[in-house]
Enzyme design. Structure first.
Site, PDB file in Angstrom:
ATOM      1  N   HIS A  66       0.815  -1.220   0.000  1.00  0.00           N
ATOM      2  CA  HIS A  66       0.000   0.000   0.000  1.00  0.00           C
ATOM      3  C   HIS A  66       0.847   1.269   0.000  1.00  0.00           C
ATOM      4  CE1 HIS A  66       0.361   0.148   4.546  1.00  0.00           C
ATOM      5  NE2 HIS A  66       0.396   1.432   4.263  1.00  0.00           N
ATOM      6  N   ASP A 111      -0.436  -7.536   1.663  1.00  0.00           N
ATOM      7  CA  ASP A 111       0.127  -6.186   1.610  1.00  0.00           C
ATOM      8  C   ASP A 111       1.657  -6.234   1.676  1.00  0.00           C
ATOM      9  OD1 ASP A 111       0.373  -3.428   1.666  1.00  0.00           O
ATOM     10  OD2 ASP A 111      -0.198  -3.240   3.780  1.00  0.00           O
ATOM     11  N   SER A 204       4.800   2.281   7.852  1.00  0.00           N
ATOM     12  CA  SER A 204       4.365   1.154   7.029  1.00  0.00           C
ATOM     13  C   SER A 204       5.540   0.603   6.241  1.00  0.00           C
ATOM     14  CB  SER A 204       3.285   1.601   6.038  1.00  0.00           C
ATOM     15  OG  SER A 204       2.042   1.674   6.651  1.00  0.00           O
TER      16      SER A 204
END
Length: 253
Positions: A66, A111, A204
């Site tokens: 992402h 992801d 992330s």
């Protein structure tokens, strides 16, 4: 930086079936000893940090899929501690992007993203790759691991120029599934951690490290609170993707 973060979030909102904080920095942590984590990578857009990552071979970086949702072109910085200072760090161009084939933009299932660099990295004391687990290996609940990153020091707070770190404990997968619900959390693909400190906005893609091995990729968390006990940070379980990773990298891992 704020604009980039908002654009990343905006690109996800129309697709999300639940609310989660994307692009998850370190709260209640401490500054890492400079270059003590030589595998850490800053994934950047227009020379601005958007996500973390880790070097897993001489020419591949692992991060979250992402992170690229609203960033078709990224570069990576290796060997950094203070992102405002360029000494010891090196910027590399990405040659090709390999997101998991079953990842869908706006989702956090699968992801995971591999970035093939334009050339092999020159390894030194400040730049080294980190090992990844064997296929199917399990990290026992209660294991003490660690996370690091250049993300926010508090929810909606300012990001850190210096690499921060904290220890965390691996949660029981059934407990994590209960906190997030089955439709959001996959016990086969994901894992959770908890602790006094944890991830926040801007981390992330960074690795969850147990011992000397990267076992998870920082994926998502509570939309309103960093390091939330009610909705703990979720990590993609690297051991579930070893076959795919080796296929992309040509078994060099």
């Amino acid at each position: 930086m704020t604009i980039i973060s908002l654009l990343l979030l905006a690109s996800l909102l129309p697709h999300l079936t639940f609310t989660a904080r994307v692009n998850v920095g370190i709260v209640n942590g401490s500054e890492a000893k400079p270059h003590s984590r030589p595998y850490m990578v800053s994934v950047q857009v227009k020379e601005q940090h958007i996500c973390g990552g880790c070097l897993i071979s001489n020419n591949y970086v692992m991060t979250a899929a992402h992170c690229r949702n609203n960033a078709p072109v990224v570069t990576v910085v290796l060997g950094a501690h203070d992102l405002k200072k360029s000494e010891n760090s090196v910027r590399y161009t990405v040659d090709s992007y390999h997101q998991h084939p079953n990842y869908t933009k706006g989702s956090f299932v699968n992801d995971i993203l591999l970035l093939k660099l334009e050339k092999n990295v020159q390894l030194n004391d400040n730049i080294k790759w980190i090992s990844i687990p064997e296929e199917g290996s399990i990290i026992e609940a209660g294991s003490v691991c660690s996370v690091a990153g250049w993300g926010s020091l508090e929810a909606k707070g300012q990001k850190s120029d210096h690499l921060m770190e904290t220890d965390v404990k691996v949660m029981n997968n059934t407990e994590c599934e209960h906190k997030w619900a089955k439709k959001y959390f996959s016990t086969s693909q994901m894992m959770c951690v908890h602790g006094k400190g944890g991830s926040c906005d801007g981390d992330s893609g960074g690795p969850l490290v147990c011992g000397n091995t990267a076992v998870g990729v920082t994926s998502f968390g509570d939309p309103a609170r960093c390091n939330s006990p009610k909705q703990p940070e979720v990590y993609i379980k690297i051991s579930a993707y070893i076959t795919w990773i080796k296929k992309i990298t040509g078994n060099i891992i």
